[in-house]
Structure formats: structure tokens, C-alpha cells
Design a protein around this motif. Structure first.
Motif, PDB file in Angstrom:
ATOM      1  N   GLN A 104     -11.728   2.937   1.978  1.00 28.29           N
ATOM      2  CA  GLN A 104     -10.915   1.711   1.993  1.00 28.29           C
ATOM      3  C   GLN A 104     -10.146   1.644   3.308  1.00 28.29           C
ATOM      4  OE1 GLN A 104      -7.882   2.703  -1.290  1.00 28.29           O
ATOM      5  NE2 GLN A 104      -6.639   1.511   0.142  1.00 28.29           N
ATOM      6  N   ILE A 105      -9.790   0.434   3.706  1.00 28.07           N
ATOM      7  CA  ILE A 105      -9.027   0.257   4.952  1.00 28.07           C
ATOM      8  C   ILE A 105      -7.579   0.654   4.681  1.00 28.07           C
ATOM      9  CG2 ILE A 105      -8.272  -1.426   6.672  1.00 28.07           C
ATOM     10  CD1 ILE A 105     -10.813  -3.058   5.912  1.00 28.07           C
ATOM     11  N   GLU A 106      -7.071   1.624   5.446  1.00 30.82           N
ATOM     12  CA  GLU A 106      -5.715   2.105   5.175  1.00 30.82           C
ATOM     13  C   GLU A 106      -4.643   1.276   5.883  1.00 30.82           C
ATOM     14  OE1 GLU A 106      -5.218   6.332   5.519  1.00 30.82           O
ATOM     15  OE2 GLU A 106      -7.163   6.727   4.562  1.00 30.82           O
ATOM     16  N   ALA A 107      -5.033   0.587   6.952  1.00 27.41           N
ATOM     17  CA  ALA A 107      -4.055  -0.230   7.678  1.00 27.41           C
ATOM     18  C   ALA A 107      -3.658  -1.424   6.817  1.00 27.41           C
ATOM     19  CB  ALA A 107      -4.651  -0.698   8.993  1.00 27.41           C
ATOM     20  N   ARG A 108      -2.374  -1.755   6.876  1.00 26.87           N
ATOM     21  CA  ARG A 108      -1.870  -2.883   6.097  1.00 26.87           C
ATOM     22  C   ARG A 108      -2.320  -4.206   6.676  1.00 26.87           C
ATOM     23  NH1 ARG A 108       1.503  -3.635   2.321  1.00 26.87           N
ATOM     24  NH2 ARG A 108       2.374  -1.794   1.311  1.00 26.87           N
ATOM     25  N   GLU A 109      -2.955  -5.032   5.834  1.00 25.55           N
ATOM     26  CA  GLU A 109      -3.241  -6.412   6.236  1.00 25.55           C
ATOM     27  C   GLU A 109      -2.761  -7.296   5.101  1.00 25.55           C
ATOM     28  OE1 GLU A 109      -7.268  -7.522   7.422  1.00 25.55           O
ATOM     29  OE2 GLU A 109      -7.477  -5.555   8.356  1.00 25.55           O
ATOM     30  N   PRO A 110      -2.270  -8.495   5.422  1.00 22.09           N
ATOM     31  CA  PRO A 110      -1.802  -9.395   4.355  1.00 22.09           C
ATOM     32  C   PRO A 110      -2.986  -9.983   3.591  1.00 22.09           C
ATOM     33  CG  PRO A 110      -1.711 -10.511   6.469  1.00 22.09           C
ATOM     34  CD  PRO A 110      -2.146  -9.105   6.752  1.00 22.09           C
ATOM     35  N   VAL A 111      -2.701 -10.665   2.490  1.00 23.46           N
ATOM     36  CA  VAL A 111      -3.783 -11.228   1.677  1.00 23.46           C
ATOM     37  C   VAL A 111      -4.592 -12.278   2.439  1.00 23.46           C
ATOM     38  CG1 VAL A 111      -2.663 -10.758  -0.524  1.00 23.46           C
ATOM     39  CG2 VAL A 111      -2.235 -12.924   0.614  1.00 23.46           C
ATOM     40  N   ARG A 112      -3.932 -13.021   3.302  1.00 19.46           N
ATOM     41  CA  ARG A 112      -4.643 -14.058   4.040  1.00 19.46           C
ATOM     42  C   ARG A 112      -5.092 -13.527   5.392  1.00 19.46           C
ATOM     43  NH1 ARG A 112      -1.107 -17.452   3.530  1.00 19.46           N
ATOM     44  NH2 ARG A 112      -0.184 -17.491   5.578  1.00 19.46           N
ATOM     45  N   PRO A 113      -6.320 -13.789   5.822  1.00 10.65           N
ATOM     46  CA  PRO A 113      -7.301 -14.678   5.185  1.00 10.65           C
ATOM     47  C   PRO A 113      -8.347 -13.963   4.329  1.00 10.65           C
ATOM     48  CG  PRO A 113      -7.993 -14.198   7.415  1.00 10.65           C
ATOM     49  CD  PRO A 113      -6.728 -13.405   7.183  1.00 10.65           C
ATOM     50  N   ALA A 114      -8.407 -12.627   4.366  1.00  9.77           N
ATOM     51  CA  ALA A 114      -9.601 -11.997   3.791  1.00  9.77           C
ATOM     52  C   ALA A 114      -9.304 -11.001   2.677  1.00  9.77           C
ATOM     53  CB  ALA A 114     -10.401 -11.313   4.905  1.00  9.77           C
ATOM     54  N   GLY A 115      -8.078 -10.984   2.161  1.00  8.22           N
ATOM     55  CA  GLY A 115      -7.737 -10.031   1.098  1.00  8.22           C
ATOM     56  C   GLY A 115      -6.918  -8.884   1.664  1.00  8.22           C
ATOM     57  N   ALA A 116      -5.983  -8.386   0.845  1.00  7.74           N
ATOM     58  CA  ALA A 116      -5.043  -7.369   1.323  1.00  7.74           C
ATOM     59  C   ALA A 116      -5.720  -6.015   1.515  1.00  7.74           C
ATOM     60  CB  ALA A 116      -3.897  -7.224   0.330  1.00  7.74           C
ATOM     61  N   THR A 117      -5.234  -5.268   2.490  1.00  7.81           N
ATOM     62  CA  THR A 117      -5.629  -3.871   2.644  1.00  7.81           C
ATOM     63  C   THR A 117      -4.361  -3.047   2.806  1.00  7.81           C
ATOM     64  OG1 THR A 117      -5.770  -4.033   5.042  1.00  7.81           O
ATOM     65  CG2 THR A 117      -7.792  -4.465   3.806  1.00  7.81           C
ATOM     66  N   GLY A 118      -4.526  -1.730   2.712  1.00  3.09           N
ATOM     67  CA  GLY A 118      -3.384  -0.831   2.865  1.00  3.09           C
ATOM     68  C   GLY A 118      -3.287   0.090   1.668  1.00  3.09           C
ATOM     69  N   LEU A 119      -2.444   1.103   1.811  1.00  2.00           N
ATOM     70  CA  LEU A 119      -2.329   2.119   0.766  1.00  2.00           C
ATOM     71  C   LEU A 119      -1.257   1.740  -0.243  1.00  2.00           C
ATOM     72  CD1 LEU A 119      -2.527   5.417   2.843  1.00  2.00           C
ATOM     73  CD2 LEU A 119      -4.350   4.171   1.659  1.00  2.00           C
ATOM     74  N   SER A 120      -1.508   2.114  -1.471  1.00  2.00           N
ATOM     75  CA  SER A 120      -0.503   1.980  -2.524  1.00  2.00           C
ATOM     76  C   SER A 120       0.234   3.310  -2.600  1.00  2.00           C
ATOM     77  CB  SER A 120      -1.216   1.654  -3.842  1.00  2.00           C
ATOM     78  OG  SER A 120      -0.549   2.174  -4.966  1.00  2.00           O
ATOM     79  N   SER A 121       1.560   3.233  -2.632  1.00  2.00           N
ATOM     80  CA  SER A 121       2.321   4.488  -2.721  1.00  2.00           C
ATOM     81  C   SER A 121       3.472   4.331  -3.696  1.00  2.00           C
ATOM     82  CB  SER A 121       2.819   4.916  -1.343  1.00  2.00           C
ATOM     83  OG  SER A 121       3.743   3.973  -0.861  1.00  2.00           O
ATOM     84  N   GLU A 122       4.024   5.462  -4.102  1.00  2.00           N
ATOM     85  CA  GLU A 122       5.048   5.482  -5.143  1.00  2.00           C
ATOM     86  C   GLU A 122       6.049   6.575  -4.793  1.00  2.00           C
ATOM     87  OE1 GLU A 122       6.198   3.574  -7.993  1.00  2.00           O
ATOM     88  OE2 GLU A 122       4.204   2.792  -7.575  1.00  2.00           O
ATOM     89  N   ASN A 123       7.333   6.265  -4.861  1.00  2.00           N
ATOM     90  CA  ASN A 123       8.357   7.307  -4.666  1.00  2.00           C
ATOM     91  C   ASN A 123       8.822   7.801  -6.021  1.00  2.00           C
ATOM     92  OD1 ASN A 123       8.345   6.884  -1.850  1.00  2.00           O
ATOM     93  ND2 ASN A 123       9.720   5.131  -2.117  1.00  2.00           N
ATOM     94  N   VAL A 124       8.964   9.115  -6.159  1.00  2.00           N
ATOM     95  CA  VAL A 124       9.461   9.663  -7.427  1.00  2.00           C
ATOM     96  C   VAL A 124      10.474  10.763  -7.154  1.00  2.00           C
ATOM     97  CG1 VAL A 124       7.514   9.189  -8.916  1.00  2.00           C
ATOM     98  CG2 VAL A 124       7.492  11.243  -7.509  1.00  2.00           C
ATOM     99  N   SER A 125      11.369  10.944  -8.102  1.00  2.00           N
ATOM    100  CA  SER A 125      12.212  12.133  -8.025  1.00  2.00           C
ATOM    101  C   SER A 125      12.113  12.851  -9.359  1.00  2.00           C
ATOM    102  CB  SER A 125      13.651  11.753  -7.670  1.00  2.00           C
ATOM    103  OG  SER A 125      14.287  11.223  -8.778  1.00  2.00           O
ATOM    104  N   ILE A 126      11.880  14.164  -9.276  1.00  2.00           N
ATOM    105  CA  ILE A 126      11.664  14.950 -10.492  1.00  2.00           C
ATOM    106  C   ILE A 126      12.727  16.046 -10.579  1.00  2.00           C
ATOM    107  CG2 ILE A 126      10.029  16.381 -11.767  1.00  2.00           C
ATOM    108  CD1 ILE A 126       7.804  15.027 -10.361  1.00  2.00           C
TER     109      ILE A 126
END
Ligand SMILES: Nc1nc2c(c(=O)[nH]1)N[C@H]1C(S)=C(S)[C@@H](COP(=O)(O)O)O[C@H]1N2
Ligand SMILES: [Mo]
Length: 565
Positions: free
Chosen positions: A543-565
């Protein structure tokens, strides 16, 4: 008969400085207020009519018409602003909340337009549309405009143009009459329109009080009509009613509640992962109409014509008579941001498009299909693609039931590997043509291919559901989905902070056309962490890791989550 305008007859007789009140005409500000108050009643009456008889709900049709004629970038900006606000304010499922916001915006614009017309009617010079008759005509003219807008965007209006037209002329005309009458009434120096002659000329203050009292009563009357209209509208059947179940045998064996095909899989979704299968009622909805078109089975048919040997019409029964095909399918909107909720998976049932094309007989010069819908939406599909891919299907059922109205009843198309914008709902015509062209959203600046981009999402870091593995190690289940259209998913990897990418386990997908549920049992260390996920599609392309907005061809980029345990 409407009461005469008394302004002149009560013109000041004393010294101007002593008595100028009564002749001071009600100005545009008052007109705007009156127009707005009465617009609430008008909208409510239109709503009741819409629900009871299917006549146009003009505020939405005007809004849809506006969206159709405004330039693509303006519309897209509007959609982005709405969906952005919905996500920012965390208003719940994006599609639902955005539709609600759109409706609120449509009503707001309707009110603003009514206020503007009201102001205009109060500001007009004497004799020009200021009395009740002129105002009625102005109102009717606006109603005519609403009718034309509705004709363009609402198929129900085209089905019964006379009823719709007369209704809009009458209701908008009535609104105009009420505005005109209010203007006369506000210009009159005393309360009872017939008792003015007898009454002594009131003072400035008395007049202001009288005006306020009138406006309060007008607002009250408008509120009564508004509530009554909304009540009637709520009581009678509306477009939310599900379509009737098909008369003949139900289209499908399997439906929700049965075991999913991967029920026995070793990899269980991590607690908190979104449902792997979406009930039709819960499927996202994105389209260009504020109310979904209400199509009755008896009134509908699919026309297949253009460059074919035997043009044909199919009703639903004719389509159901073909051997049905069933597939679990994930559909995503191109406007879905990374990690968004404009993506769902349900079971689609229909007839392969190639079968229908075979029956009508393609002529050799036919190269493209123009697929169009009752709402004015359309897309093109190359004939070669339609013939080569038996998965492309004209779909009439989801989860073994007729399509929900908002999701395209009675017929929509499924095309693998592309975003929803290439897949019309509410289809009523397929025309074979000798040239491809830009579809509805492509014309408005979105990508012509709209091929689904690989994406992976962390849905959950289940810190409340820690598991212990064979070696006694405590682990936090992490999980979510990955999707790459019809290419499938080969690998999903998770990274914690700056550590190495580690492979997640994949649950077998419901089909080769759906998302994949993944899971990673994380041997965590207490503290603050950032987790990220990425995937590789079934053809080995990451998958393309660089962030691109939804327009014009669909979003790219990584999904991430911050947690504290
Ligand atoms: N007739 C019609 N079909 C349409 C659209 C539309 O506005 N009108 N929107 C498209 C878009 S952008 C998407 S994402 C999908 C959404 O389908 P759903 O509402 O069933 O989820 O429908 C597609 N088909
Ligand atoms: Mo979409």
C-alpha cells in the motif's frame, strides 16, 4: 378579496413631526422575517404532500438541482466541508450524519431564499407586486422555478408533471399571498383590517406594539401549520418504507444470521473490530440525492438499447428469472479517508451483465456502456470489460432481500476493484454507445479509473481484553481490516513505535472481493505507544504509505493509533 392597502388613507393629517409613525412602511427586514416565518409552514405543507402523495419536497429538490449545476470544485468543497465537520465533531456514522447535515443545509438555504424573496416583496415600489395579488404571482413564479428544478433531479416529478406542477404553483403561490397579505396588514395602522377607518390614528408606540403582536400571531400560526404538516408527514408512509418483498421465490439462500463462510477460522477478530459482515440497514450510503428516489416495482424497467441487435426492457421478474449469482462484496466510497467508515461488506445477488448483453446482441461498433440512473447519475463501462468479467453483475438483492431504497432499489451494478462512484444505483437504462466518456463524478474532477487503493486500518487495540499465550506471555489483541479491491490482501504488518514491522494473522476473507480481517496479539510493554499498520495486496504491491487526500483518486497513508497501557 384581500384587504386594501390603507397606507394612503391614513396618511398623517397633523404636523409631520407629531405623527409620522403609521405611514412608515414595513421595510425589507420585516419582509425577510415574514418570508422566513411563512417558509416554515410552506416547507411543512410540502413535506406532508411529499409523504402522502409523493409530490416534490421542493427544499431538497432545489438543493439537489443546485448541487447539479454548481461547478464540481464547489460541490466537492461543500461535501468535504460537511464530512469534515461530521468527523471533527464526531457526529457518528459519516454517511448518516452527512446526509442529515445536507438536509439541514438544504432547509437553511430554503429559509434564506424565502427571507430574500420576502425582503424583496416588501421593498418593491408601490404597485409592483407589493399587494397580495402581485406577491401571489411572485410566489407562483418561484414555484415554477422549483418545479423546473424538481423535473431535472426528481424522477417522481417527471412521472406526474401536472400534479407536481400545479401543487408547487399553488403552494408557493399561497406562500406569496400570505406574505403579501402580511405586508398589507403590517402597513395598516390598526388591528382589524376592516375596522381601520373607525379607529383613531394610533401613536408610534402603539403601532410598533401592533406589529409585534401581528408577527407573534403569524409565527404562532406558522408554527401550528408546521407541526401539523410534520405530523401528517410522519404518520403516512414515506421513502423510508422498505420495498415490497419479491412476489416469487426469494433470491437467495444464505442471509445474515446464518454462519459466515469463514465461521470456523482459527483467527478470530480482535474484540472491537468492526463487524465483518454489514447488515443492509447498516450499510453506508452516499449519493447525490437528498431523498432516495421511491421507485415502485410495477413502474420500473431496465431499458437496454443503443448499438444492439434487439433492444429490450427487463422488469425485476425478468432479471430474477436468470440464474442468480451471489457474492460477498466490499464496497468503498472514494471519499473514505484512511480509517473511515464509508466502506462496508454485504452479500450481493444479481445477474451477470454479460448474460444480458449476450441476449440483446451487441453490434460490433458498440464499445462502451452508458449506465444511467433515475437520479441523473451515470457512468461508462467498456464493453470489453463487461464481457470479460463475469463478476460484473446487475444487482437486485443484498443479504437475500430486495435492495434497500437508499442503496439502489430496484437495481444497481457491481464492478469489482473500483470505488463506488463507478457503480450506479437506481439504474434504469444501459445504452450501448461507440465512445466512452467521463461519468458523473469524473466530470467533476475525480479520477477516471477510480481503482480501489490498498488500505489497512487499526479498528481496535483491545487493552481491556488481554490474552495469555502458551508461554504465559500477556498480549493485547490488536485488529482491524485491510482491503485492496479485487486484488485481495497478501500480508498485513503492524509496527509498535519505531520497532520492526511484524506480520499480523489474516482471517480468511468472506470472498476474494471483500476486506480481510487481521489480528495481531501484541506482547506489550506498559507505557505510551504508537501502533501503525500496513498491507501488501494480493499481487505483491505494498500500500502507498505517503499521505494523500481522498481527492482525486482515493486516500492513501498509514492508519495509526496511540495507546497508553
Ligand atoms: N444513481 C446513483 N448511483 C450512485 C451514486 C449516486 O449518487 N447516484 N453514488 C455512488 C457513490 S459515490 C457511491 S460511494 C456508491 C454508494 O453506494 P451505497 O450508498 O449503497 O453505499 O453509490 C454510487 N452509485
Ligand atoms: Mo462515493
Amino acid at each position: 378579496m384581500s384587504p386594501p392597502d390603507r397606507t394612503d388613507r391614513t396618511a398623517p393629517t397633523g404636523p409631520p413631526s407629531a405623527r409620522r409613525g403609521p405611514s412608515e412602511p414595513p421595510g425589507p427586514g420585516l419582509g425577510a422575517l415574514v418570508g422566513l416565518l411563512l417558509a416554515a409552514a410552506l416547507a411543512s405543507v410540502l413535506f406532508a404532500g411529499h409523504r402522502a402523495w409523493g409530490t416534490p419536497f421542493a427544499p431538497f429538490d432545489l438543493f439537489d438541482g443546485l448541487a447539479r449545476v454548481l461547478p464540481g470544485p464547489v460541490v466537492t468543497f461543500g461535501i468535504d466541508a460537511i464530512t469534515g465537520a461530521v468527523r471533527f465533531l464526531d457526529l457518528g456514522p459519516t454517511a448518516e450524519a452527512a446526509k442529515a447535515a445536507e438536509r439541514a443545509l438544504a432547509l437553511g438555504l430554503f429559509g434564506a431564499a424565502a427571507a430574500a424573496v420576502g425582503a424583496l416583496l416588501f421593498a418593491l415600489p408601490r404597485g409592483v407586486g407589493r399587494g397580495p395579488l402581485g406577491a401571489t404571482l411572485v410566489g407562483a413564479a418561484v414555484g415554477l422555478g422549483a418545479f423546473l428544478a424538481s423535473l431535472a433531479v426528481n424522477p417522481a416529478t417527471g412521472d406526474r408533471p401536472v400534479v407536481a406542477g400545479l401543487w408547487l404553483l399553488a403552494s408557493f403561490g399561497g406562500w406569496g399571498a400570505a406574505v403579501g397579505w402580511s405586508r398589507v396588514r403590517l402597513a395598516a395602522p390598526t388591528r382589524g383590517p376592516m375596522g381601520a377607518d373607525a379607529a383613531p390614528p394610533p401613536s408610534d408606540g402603539a403601532e410598533r406594539l401592533d406589529r409585534r403582536r401581528f408577527l407573534v400571531r403569524l409565527g404562532g400560526a406558522s408554527a401550528v401549520v408546521t407541526v401539523a404538516g410534520a405530523g401528517v408527514g410522519a404518520l403516512v408512509r414515506g421513502d423510508a418504507a422498505p420495498p415490497a418483498a419479491p412476489g416469487d421465490a426469494p433470491p437467495a439462500g444464505w442471509r445474515a444470521g446464518n454462519e459466515l463462510p469463514n465461521a470456523g477460522a482459527d483467527v478470530r477478530p480482535a474484540p472491537g473490530t468492526r463487524p465483518e459482515y454489514t447488515l443492509p440497514e447498516e450499510h453506508y450510503r452516499i449519493d447525490i440525492v437528498t431523498f432516495a428516489p421511491t421507485i415502485e416495482e410495477a413502474d420500473w424497467s431496465l431499458r437496454v438499447d443503443g448499438l444492439v441487435e434487439r433492444p429490450a426492457s427487463y422488469d425485476l421478474a425478468a432479471l430474477r428469472a436468470y440464474e442468480p449469482v451471489h457474492r460477498f462484496v466490499t464496497l468503498s466510497c472514494i471519499s473514505n479517508p484512511v480509517g473511515g467508515d464509508l466502506i462496508d461488506t454485504t452479500r450481493w445477488t444479481g445477474v451477470p451483465l454479460a448474460r444480458i448483453l449476450g441476449d440483446v446482441g451487441l453490434r460490433p461498433d458498440g464499445t462502451h456502456l452508458r449506465i444511467s440512473s433515475v437520479d441523473g447519475f451515470f457512468e461508462y463501462l467498456p464493453v470489453a470489460t463487461a464481457l470479460a468479467d463475469p463478476r460484473i453483475m446487475l444487482t437486485y438483492a443484498w443479504d437475500g432481500r430486495p435492495l434497500p431504497r437508499r442503496n439502489g432499489y430496484p437495481l444497481r451494478i457491481f464492478v469489482p476493484d473500483v470505488y463506488g462512484m463507478k457503480q450506479p444505483k437506481w439504474i434504469d437504462r444501459i445504452e450501448v454507445v461507440d465512445q466512452g466518456s467521463a461519468g458523473f463524478w469524473v466530470e467533476r474532477g475525480w479520477d477516471a479509473e477510480a481503482r480501489v487503493r490498498a488500505t489497512s486500518v487499526i479498528d481496535t487495540v483491545a487493552t481491556e481484553a488481554v490474552v495469555t499465550d502458551e508461554s504465559g506471555r500477556r498480549r493485547v489483541p490488536v485488529g482491524g481490516i485491510a482491503y485492496a479491491g479485487a486484488r485481495g490482501i497478501e500480508r498485513v504488518e503492524v509496527r509498535v513505535d519505531d520497532g520492526p514491522w511484524r506480520e499480523a494473522r489474516l482471517r480468511p476473507p468472506l470472498s476474494d472481493l471483500t476486506w480481510v480481517v487481521w489480528r495481531y496479539d501484541w506482547a506489550f510493554e506498559a507505557g505510551e505507544h504508537t501502533l501503525a499498520v500496513r498491507c501488501v495486496d494480493g499481487r505483491g504491491t505494498p500500500q502507498i504509505e505517503a499521505r494523500e487526500p481522498v481527492r482525486p483518486a482515493g486516500a492513501t497513508g498509514l492508519s495509526s493509533e496511540n495507546v497508553s497501557i
